[in-house]
Motif scaffolding. Structure first.
Motif, PDB file in Angstrom:
ATOM      1  N   VAL A  48       0.186  -5.133  -0.764  1.00  8.30           N
ATOM      2  CA  VAL A  48       1.071  -6.261  -1.042  1.00  8.30           C
ATOM      3  C   VAL A  48       0.166  -7.422  -1.439  1.00  8.30           C
ATOM      4  O   VAL A  48      -0.769  -7.762  -0.714  1.00  8.30           O
ATOM      5  CB  VAL A  48       1.931  -6.617   0.187  1.00  8.30           C
ATOM      6  N   VAL A  49       0.451  -8.021  -2.610  1.00  4.81           N
ATOM      7  CA  VAL A  49      -0.463  -8.971  -3.236  1.00  4.81           C
ATOM      8  C   VAL A  49       0.240 -10.304  -3.501  1.00  4.81           C
ATOM      9  O   VAL A  49       1.421 -10.328  -3.832  1.00  4.81           O
ATOM     10  CB  VAL A  49      -0.978  -8.382  -4.577  1.00  4.81           C
ATOM     11  N   ALA A  63      -3.614  -5.987 -10.608  1.00  2.49           N
ATOM     12  CA  ALA A  63      -3.479  -5.342  -9.290  1.00  2.49           C
ATOM     13  C   ALA A  63      -2.345  -4.307  -9.310  1.00  2.49           C
ATOM     14  O   ALA A  63      -2.494  -3.199  -8.796  1.00  2.49           O
ATOM     15  CB  ALA A  63      -3.234  -6.388  -8.208  1.00  2.49           C
ATOM     16  N   LEU A  64      -1.203  -4.657  -9.924  1.00  5.97           N
ATOM     17  CA  LEU A  64      -0.097  -3.704 -10.037  1.00  5.97           C
ATOM     18  C   LEU A  64      -0.515  -2.494 -10.874  1.00  5.97           C
ATOM     19  O   LEU A  64      -0.201  -1.350 -10.526  1.00  5.97           O
ATOM     20  CB  LEU A  64       1.131  -4.377 -10.647  1.00  5.97           C
ATOM     21  N   HIS A  70       3.360  -4.214  -4.586  1.00  6.79           N
ATOM     22  CA  HIS A  70       4.166  -5.387  -4.923  1.00  6.79           C
ATOM     23  C   HIS A  70       3.247  -6.589  -5.122  1.00  6.79           C
ATOM     24  O   HIS A  70       2.226  -6.717  -4.452  1.00  6.79           O
ATOM     25  CB  HIS A  70       5.157  -5.700  -3.801  1.00  6.79           C
ATOM     26  N   CYS A  71       3.647  -7.468  -6.052  1.00  9.76           N
ATOM     27  CA  CYS A  71       2.910  -8.711  -6.258  1.00  9.76           C
ATOM     28  C   CYS A  71       3.884  -9.870  -6.355  1.00  9.76           C
ATOM     29  O   CYS A  71       4.872  -9.804  -7.092  1.00  9.76           O
ATOM     30  CB  CYS A  71       2.053  -8.658  -7.523  1.00  9.76           C
ATOM     31  N   SER A  72       3.607 -10.927  -5.599  1.00  9.27           N
ATOM     32  CA  SER A  72       4.324 -12.194  -5.733  1.00  9.27           C
ATOM     33  C   SER A  72       3.456 -13.108  -6.589  1.00  9.27           C
ATOM     34  O   SER A  72       2.258 -13.254  -6.330  1.00  9.27           O
ATOM     35  CB  SER A  72       4.549 -12.838  -4.366  1.00  9.27           C
ATOM     36  N   THR A 113       3.251 -10.558   5.337  1.00  5.94           N
ATOM     37  CA  THR A 113       1.849 -10.928   5.146  1.00  5.94           C
ATOM     38  C   THR A 113       1.236 -10.050   4.056  1.00  5.94           C
ATOM     39  O   THR A 113       1.495  -8.847   4.007  1.00  5.94           O
ATOM     40  CB  THR A 113       1.056 -10.761   6.455  1.00  5.94           C
ATOM     41  N   CYS A 114       0.425 -10.635   3.218  1.00  9.96           N
ATOM     42  CA  CYS A 114      -0.202  -9.911   2.108  1.00  9.96           C
ATOM     43  C   CYS A 114      -1.491  -9.229   2.546  1.00  9.96           C
ATOM     44  O   CYS A 114      -2.193  -9.703   3.445  1.00  9.96           O
ATOM     45  CB  CYS A 114      -0.499 -10.872   0.966  1.00  9.96           C
ATOM     46  N   ASP A 115      -1.792  -8.148   1.864  1.00  7.45           N
ATOM     47  CA  ASP A 115      -3.061  -7.444   2.069  1.00  7.45           C
ATOM     48  C   ASP A 115      -4.163  -8.083   1.232  1.00  7.45           C
ATOM     49  O   ASP A 115      -5.336  -8.041   1.596  1.00  7.45           O
ATOM     50  CB  ASP A 115      -2.920  -5.973   1.643  1.00  7.45           C
ATOM     51  N   LEU A 116      -3.760  -8.667   0.097  1.00  8.67           N
ATOM     52  CA  LEU A 116      -4.701  -9.183  -0.884  1.00  8.67           C
ATOM     53  C   LEU A 116      -4.117 -10.459  -1.486  1.00  8.67           C
ATOM     54  O   LEU A 116      -2.965 -10.463  -1.911  1.00  8.67           O
ATOM     55  CB  LEU A 116      -4.889  -8.117  -1.970  1.00  8.67           C
TER      56      LEU A 116
END
Length: 183
Positions: A48-49, A63-64, A70-72, A113-116
């Motif tokens: 999750v980014v 990243a995707l 997923h990316c926000s 919470t994001c991983d990256l």
């Protein structure tokens, strides 16, 4: 020309704005950044980014393309977000993307919470130092989140005592760094 460097969308060209307000990350710097990330994490599969200060969205889309779940994409500029949204649509990544119109200094609460987290703000304004505590407070980052920072080599921030710099590399006038919140 901005293009995706690796993964599913490799070599796909992205739309770039006709403005001086964005500063897309050069291909070789983006490739070096993702090499550092893969070396550290092993894979982006399922990550999750957050692409904060997203500009064209090239970093989050990279990243995707490389397997993130997923990316926000977050930026305060509607014009920039329109370009990001067009790039997301161009790559048909709407299902794995969220576009957020907000300042990274005043973000909404994170759904998870994001991983990256990528932070590539405008240079010379100490925005990384200002954004990190706010992103942590709003649950975008926590212990173990990998932070990918891009900044001018001339104004590299003094990271707080709660942040560990894992690796950094200079490319001309650009400095990229990987960091984590201390456990």
């Amino acid at each position: 020309m901005i293009r995706i460097i690796g993964g599913l969308h490799r070599s796909r060209k992205l739309i770039q704005p006709n403005t001086d307000h964005t500063r897309p990350t050069m291909d070789r710097v983006r490739e070096a950044l993702f090499s550092m990330i893969i070396h550290h994490l092993g894979t982006l599969e399922g990550s999750v980014v957050l692409d904060a200060f997203c500009g064209t969205g090239a970093i989050g889309l990279e990243a995707l393309s490389r397997g993130a779940a997923h990316c926000s994409f977050m930026d305060y500029s509607r014009d920039v977000l329109n370009i990001t949204q067009r790039n997301v649509a161009l790559l048909k990544e709407e299902a794995r993307s969220t576009i957020i119109h907000a300042s990274t200094l005043f973000p909404p609460p994170a759904p998870r919470t994001c991983d990256l987290v990528f932070l590539d703000p405008p240079y010379g304004q100490n925005l990384i130092q200002k954004a990190l505590p706010v992103l942590q407070e709003k649950n975008w980052i926590s212990k173990g989140t990998l932070l990918c920072l891009e900044m001018s080599a001339d104004d590299a921030p003094q990271l707080s005592r709660h942040v560990i710099c894992l690796r950094e590399k200079k490319y001309g006038s650009t400095l990229i760094a990987l960091a984590e919140i201390k456990p």
